[in-house]
Enzyme design. Structure first.
Site, PDB file in Angstrom:
ATOM      1  N   ARG A 224      -2.952  -6.623  -1.296  1.00  0.00           N
ATOM      2  CA  ARG A 224      -3.098  -5.195  -1.029  1.00  0.00           C
ATOM      3  C   ARG A 224      -4.547  -4.690  -1.041  1.00  0.00           C
ATOM      4  O   ARG A 224      -4.785  -3.496  -1.017  1.00  0.00           O
ATOM      5  CB  ARG A 224      -2.256  -4.395  -2.023  1.00  0.00           C
ATOM      6  CG  ARG A 224      -2.682  -4.626  -3.454  1.00  0.00           C
ATOM      7  CD  ARG A 224      -1.638  -4.095  -4.371  1.00  0.00           C
ATOM      8  NE  ARG A 224      -2.217  -3.777  -5.653  1.00  0.00           N
ATOM      9  CZ  ARG A 224      -1.848  -2.762  -6.397  1.00  0.00           C
ATOM     10  NH1 ARG A 224      -0.912  -1.946  -5.986  1.00  0.00           N
ATOM     11  NH2 ARG A 224      -2.396  -2.544  -7.552  1.00  0.00           N
ATOM     12  N   SER A 368      -4.288   8.242  -4.195  1.00  0.00           N
ATOM     13  CA  SER A 368      -4.774   8.593  -5.522  1.00  0.00           C
ATOM     14  C   SER A 368      -5.627   9.855  -5.380  1.00  0.00           C
ATOM     15  O   SER A 368      -6.439   9.956  -4.470  1.00  0.00           O
ATOM     16  CB  SER A 368      -5.616   7.418  -6.029  1.00  0.00           C
ATOM     17  OG  SER A 368      -5.969   7.637  -7.353  1.00  0.00           O
TER      18      SER A 368
END
Ligand code: ATP
Length: 442
Positions: A224, A368
């Protein structure tokens, strides 16, 4: 057909063309010679066309075609004829076949092979890998995902901006900076447009977004992380709390999923993916609750520690098993955890907590963000706590001294989002030419 289109595509050919002359172009996928008759499967951008050569109709072409190597590019002009046997319902009887570019043999990567090649071989030969429709489908979906994101943000009056990718200082910690030479100075590739998008909050362009590459020298090889990814960055001013920021992130996901479902029916079918409407509002799981949920499922994480890949994944499994939820926020991260994020606003009542959040998609962080600290004194104090040299952030700090509204935003990893949406095993599947510690070409 537009003036610049010189071939008829497979998807354009219909019964109206029967008996008519067309010119098609593509790659030779397969050739079969049955004696008096031979078949060339010609693959174009949208499908496969059967070209049928009859020896008695045109011996010259029959013989010419027999020697064309697989995956060569050819132009075929001929008559479209209805056919019960051909998969598409028609075939083309050629009057001319031109080999535009003959392929060498053997191919470095098979295009129609049943046996899958490993990812490295595929990436080393990406142009051949992309000749498979299931691989092209990923990139068509990625493009539509970006389109859906842009449509949504534009409809909400966000302005798309571009900020520099050559920068003097990082925002996300020194370890993952790529240093570069910039004339006679040292500079870096931008890890994130964080400082610029906050700077813009003092400008009156108060709802902005950027879709651009971000660069991180990620030392570890994971499924990722890549060194160059597409970051969707959003920032908005005059917010009341991180909740406003989460609402925007949720809106982007809900509307872009819908857009992809509407625009990419064929591609989703090729990949065997069903996109369902996510449950809204996305549930918010506090960091403390997440730690408890993990503990009661056998994974102990010390308070103040990151959930880590394992924790995120297990939380994803629990959310799915217990509640059938794929998308959820993790909120109220402790200040100690987000300490390196010097710009995070801490909770007014409990400075041990931030209003920072992640958005996770089936056990993987994709977004985020949160409310930023907009008060100059508090911000500079937080920067000192993080051992930052305030002088090198002067351009950033300056904006906080001349009228900075409360604001917040997030970084949204486009490739991680597409990876999860399409249930792909590795983020590299979503990048045409990925960059990581080991890969600099193609
Ligand atoms: P992680 O902890 O997973 O490494 P991060 O906390 O460093 O991510 P942020 O700096 O918060 O990530 O960046 C915001 C988003 O950008 C992430 O949620 C993720 O979707 C994406 N992102 C960050 N780093 C990478 C990377 N190396 N490759 C791909 N996407 C990334």
């Amino acid at each position: 057909m537009p003036s610049w289109q010189h071939v008829t595509y497979s998807r354009e050919i219909s019964s109206e063309h029967y008996g008519q002359q067309v010119t098609v172009g593509g790659w030779v996928q397969d050739l079969r010679n049955l004696g008096g008759i031979s078949f060339l499967q010609l693959r174009d951008a949208y499908g496969v066309i059967q070209v049928t050569m009859l020896k008695k109709r045109n011996k010259e072409i029959f013989e010419q075609v027999a020697s064309i190597p697989r995956e060569s590019v050819v132009l075929v002009s001929g008559i479209v004829k209805e056919s019960k046997e051909a998969k598409a319902g028609y075939e083309i009887l050629p009057d001319s076949v031109t080999v535009v570019n003959a392929a060498e043999a053997p191919l470095p990567l098979g295009v129609v092979d049943k046996v899958g090649a490993d990812l490295d071989t595929r990436l080393n030969n990406r142009f051949l890998d992309l000749r498979k429709e299931e691989i092209r489908a990923i990139f068509k979906i990625k493009a539509r995902t970006l389109e859906g994101i842009r449509n949504y943000l534009t409809s909400q009056n966000f302005t798309e901006v571009s900020t520099p990718k050559i920068v003097a200082a990082g925002a996300e910690g020194g370890a993952t900076l790529f240093p570069i030479k910039y004339f006679d100075k040292n500079a870096y590739l931008a890890q994130s447009p964080q400082l610029y998008k906050q700077n813009l909050m003092a400008s009156g362009l108060d709802k902005i977004f950027e879709i651009a590459p971000a660069y991180r020298a990620e030392a570890s090889d994971t499924i990722r992380h890549i060194a160059e990814f597409t970051s969707l960055d959003v920032e908005l001013a005059f917010i009341k709390s991180s909740d406003d920021v989460m609402d925007v992130a949720e809106g982007i996901v809900v509307s872009s999923l819908k857009h992809v479902r509407e625009k990419c029916k064929k591609e989703l079918e090729i990949l065997g993916i069903d996109i369902e409407d996510p449950a809204i509002p996305f549930p918010k799981v506090k960091y403390d609750e997440a730690i408890e949920m993990l503990a009661s499922n056998g994974l102990k994480i010390a308070h103040g520690e990151d959930l880590g890949t394992e924790g995120e994944k297990l939380l994803g499994d629990i959310m799915m098993k217990d509640r059938g939820i794929e998308l959820y926020f993790i909120t109220e991260f402790p200040t100690s955890l987000k300490r390196s994020t010097f710009y995070a606003k801490r909770n007014d009542l409990n400075p041990e907590l931030t209003g920072y959040f992640d958005l996770d998609y089936r056990g993987q962080e994709i977004v985020s963000g949160g409310q930023r600290e907009h008060r100059y004194d508090v911000l500079s104090e937080q920067m000192r706590e993080n051992n930052l040299n305030l002088d090198s952030f002067e351009f950033y700090l300056k904006a906080f001294r001349y009228g900075m509204p409360p604001h917040g935003g997030f970084g949204f990893g486009v490739e991680r989002y597409v990876q999860k949406m399409l249930d792909l095993p590795n983020i590299r599947e979503t990048v045409l030419y990925p960059r990581d510690r080991l890969r600099l070409t193609p």
